[in-house]
Design a protein around this motif. Structure first.
Motif, mmCIF file in Angstrom:
data_model
loop_
_atom_site.group_PDB
_atom_site.id
_atom_site.type_symbol
_atom_site.label_atom_id
_atom_site.label_comp_id
_atom_site.label_asym_id
_atom_site.label_seq_id
_atom_site.Cartn_x
_atom_site.Cartn_y
_atom_site.Cartn_z
ATOM 1 N N ASN A 233 25.295 -12.103 119.708
ATOM 2 C CA ASN A 233 25.014 -12.292 118.298
ATOM 3 C C ASN A 233 25.873 -13.375 117.659
ATOM 4 N N ASP B 208 16.218 -16.722 113.730
ATOM 5 C CA ASP B 208 16.022 -15.568 112.852
ATOM 6 C C ASP B 208 14.540 -15.272 112.706
ATOM 7 N N SER B 209 13.732 -16.320 112.587
ATOM 8 C CA SER B 209 12.290 -16.087 112.476
ATOM 9 C C SER B 209 11.523 -17.338 112.886
ATOM 10 N N ASN C 152 10.143 -15.232 119.693
ATOM 11 C CA ASN C 152 11.146 -14.228 119.331
ATOM 12 C C ASN C 152 11.706 -13.499 120.554
ATOM 13 N N LYS D 145 15.121 -13.953 118.428
ATOM 14 C CA LYS D 145 15.976 -12.896 117.861
ATOM 15 C C LYS D 145 15.956 -11.623 118.708
ATOM 16 N N ARG E 192 19.435 -18.060 112.755
ATOM 17 C CA ARG E 192 20.373 -17.050 112.256
ATOM 18 C C ARG E 192 21.795 -17.616 112.357
ATOM 19 N N THR E 193 22.040 -18.293 113.486
ATOM 20 C CA THR E 193 23.371 -18.889 113.677
ATOM 21 C C THR E 193 23.258 -20.025 114.693
#
Ligand SMILES: Nc1ncnc2c1ncn2[C@@H]1O[C@H](COP(=O)(O)OP(=O)(O)O)[C@@H](O)[C@H]1O
Ligand SMILES: [Mg+2]
Lengths: 238, 385
Positions: free
Chosen positions: B159, B181-182, B190, B150, B129-130
């Motif tokens: 975040n 993210d996944s 996760n 996540k 995600r980042t």
């Protein structure tokens, strides 16, 4: 039409024109059982420009005779020439063409298409003789003017009176310029005033040189014709 | 016919339903098997997991230890795209929190703490995600860095990583360098805080990896499953347990074509009903319009003209029904796909061919009524008037 009347005028002065209808020994039996001899041994000639009535009681064979004259039905035997053409030897396809080109029908119950306008109903009779659409509409307008219905062209037939409907049917029968106009009890569904108006249209057509055969059980209607023929039990009597 | 809209709509209804059923069933069939294929191929078909056999069936007691260089050995096999180790750490009572614990205050979370090699992320198709994943350098230096799953990230309230936030495991701070993210296959990642193997060895005395995650090329999973234990443990391959996708190819194909055949059969039955509907209503229309037929014959129409008139009408009705049915079927397919979160898959040929199929059905359905109409004798048609 004017051309036709000129021809009629000039030819009567010289000699009788060639007949439109020539029936010799025509029969129409409906196979039973029991067999019905609706038409037996009919000899009938209708000259060009003639206004003929065929009168007889119900069940005497009038409609059957009209169907034979109009090539809607085939005789069981005999000879039938239309405009000099021997129709007995023709195939159905050719008979349909001849019917569309040479015969105009007027029925007791008008037979108009309810979902078409008056103008479209009249134009319909030129569809199967191959008149282009634009010309069909133009000619249909003229025909409707002739029967005094120019102001009803875009109406639905259902909004018209019986007399008006029958005049639409007459316009439809005339517009393809047939050799013979056949009418089966044309005033049967009309009151006397409307019937009179239709008979006046027939008188006019006769004066313009149209050949008419009107079938009726009504002596008064019959008496308007130039020549009357009586039919009883499928046989013509003079 | 054009002058009778109600009748037209009623007549087309059968075809609309039939074509809609066909388009929707085929469309949904394709969509559904597309989903099966997609999920199957992406996640399961290329995943192989190797872990030690459990000793005598006893929970937790491994019969053997996986070597640290297992990913490197696997990587050498032809058909392997990525490989990495994965382990769950025993952190005792240590809780994880995102700010330094105030004195005596225990407001941390009991999160799973895991360790992996740098190749793990690629092997489980992890998507960031980042931030970034840790690499071999972090591993070698035993850097105190972590990547958050996540769910773990959202529980910790982290975040962003640009300000180099720290999380505490017990009392030890670690820098968060990335948030996932996944992942596919190993969903527990996760919920986990993930650190490099080197770091885990130092901080928690991790002795050996729990398992090796392998991502193979499409179609290579079976082969790799056979080769992996030997590559990792040449002397004693039988002490390793291999999870590989079952040989699905043939089975799946069978299931798909069964499904499609069933769907097609349903559509065909619906179309048959639609065709019968057109035939029925056209026949009714012929009976209703007998006097019109008689009139047209009197005006010079030959038998074929009458036949063509009714055929044209039934073809138009069929075509309109096909057009409408296609629209309904496409909407249904898209609607159901939307509700079920599928990607709608629809063959173009189906979308463009269905209206034509409707017209064809109209043609077939209209043949008998048209013949019937053309066979009516003019005098019969004009009688009774
Ligand atoms: N298609 C047919 N089959 C059998 N008999 C018929 C048929 N058409 C007419 N007929 C019979 O032929 C006779 C003449 O009928 P029609 O020509 O309709 O008489 P009209 O028009 O003078 O009332 C009647 O007896 C009628 O029942
Ligand atoms: Mg009669």
């Amino acid at each position: 039409m004017s051309e036709r009347s000129e021809t009629w005028m000039s030819e009567t002065a010289v000699a009788l024109p060639a007949p439109v209808v020539e029936m010799i020994g025509v029969r129409r039996f409906f196979p039973g059982p029991p067999e019905v001899q609706a038409i037996r041994e009919v000899d009938l000639t209708i000259g060009q420009g003639e206004y003929l009535s065929i009168v007889g009681p119900s069940g005497s064979g009038k409609s059957t005779l009209l169907h034979l004259l109009g090539l809607l039905d085939n005789p069981t035997g005999g000879v039938y020439r239309l405009d000099g053409v021997d129709t007995m030897s023709l195939r159905e396809r050719r008979r349909a063409v001849l019917r569309g080109e040479r015969i105009g029908f007027v029925f007791q119950s008008f037979h108009l298409l309810d979902h078409r306008t008056v103008l479209e109903n009249v134009a319909l009779s030129m569809v199967y003789v191959g008149v282009p659409r634009r010309e069909r509409m133009a000619r249909a307008r003229v025909a409707l003017q002739r029967v005094g219905l120019a102001h009803r062209m875009d109406f639905a037939p259902t909004t018209l009176s019986g007399g008006e409907r029958q005049r639409v049917a007459i316009a439809r029968a005339l517009v393809a310029e047939p050799s013979l106009l056949l009418a089966d009890e044309p005033t049967g569904n009309l009151d006397s005033a409307n019937a009179e108006a239709i008979l006046e249209v027939f008188d006019e057509l006769h004066h313009e040189g149209m050949t008419l055969a009107v079938i009726t059980h009504d002596d008064h209607v019959s008496s308007r014709a130039q020549r009357q023929v009586r039919i009883v039990d499928g046989t013509l009597q003079w | 016919m054009a002058a009778r809209p109600t009748r037209l709509i009623l007549t087309t209804l059968g075809t609309v339903l039939g074509i809609a059923a066909l388009v929707a069933t085929v469309g949904l069939g394709q969509t559904a098997s597309g989903q099966i294929t997609q999920r199957f191929d992406l996640a399961a078909a290329t995943r192989v997991v190797v872990q030690p056999e459990e000793k005598g069936g006893q929970e937790g007691e491994a019969a053997t230890q996986l070597p640290w260089d297992a990913p490197d050995r696997i990587q050498r096999l032809n058909g392997v795209d990525a490989a990495g180790t994965v382990s769950t750490l025993d952190v005792g009572d240590d809780l994880v929190r995102s700010v330094a614990a105030l004195d005596g205050q225990k407001d941390g979370h009991a999160l799973k703490v895991m360790a992996g090699s740098a190749g793990l992320f690629d092997a489980v198709r992890a998507v960031l995600r980042t931030g970034r994943f840790f690499d071999a350098g972090h591993d070698r230096r035993a850097d105190k860095v972590v990547v958050l799953g996540k769910h773990a990230a959202s529980r910790l309230g982290v975040n962003r990583v640009d300000s180099q936030p720290a999380v505490f495991i017990g009392d030890e701070p670690y820098t968060v360098i990335g948030i996932l993210d996944s992942v596919s296959g190993r969903a527990e990642l996760n919920d986990a805080v993930i650190m490099p193997n080197g770091t885990a060895k130092t901080a928690y005395d991790l002795e050996s990896p729990d398992a090796v995650e392998i991502r193979t090329q499409v179609g290579a999973a079976q082969l790799i499953a056979g080769q992996a234990p030997i590559a990792i443990q040449p002397n004693d391959p039988s002490t390793l347990n291999v999870d590989a996708p079952p040989k699905q190819g043939a089975v799946r194909k069978g299931v798909e074509s069964d499904l499609n055949a069933l769907f097609l059969l349903l559509g065909a039955v619906a179309l048959l009903v639609g065709g019968l509907g057109i035939a029925n209503v056209t026949l009714l229309s012929v009976l209703e319009r007998i006097s019109e037929i008689g009139l047209r014959r009197a005006l010079g129409a030959a038998r074929r003209h009458v036949a063509i008139q009714f055929l044209v009408e039934s073809v138009i009705v069929g075509f309109l029904g096909g057009l409408l049915g296609t629209a309904v079927g496409v909407l249904l397919t898209v609607g159901v796909s939307w509700v079920r979160d599928w990607t709608p898959i629809l063959d173009n040929r189906l979308a463009f061919g269905s209206p034509l199929l409707g017209a064809f059905i109209g043609l077939v359905a209209g043949t008998y009524p048209a013949w019937k109409a053309s066979a009516i004798q003019p005098i019969t048609a004009l009688r009774g008037t």
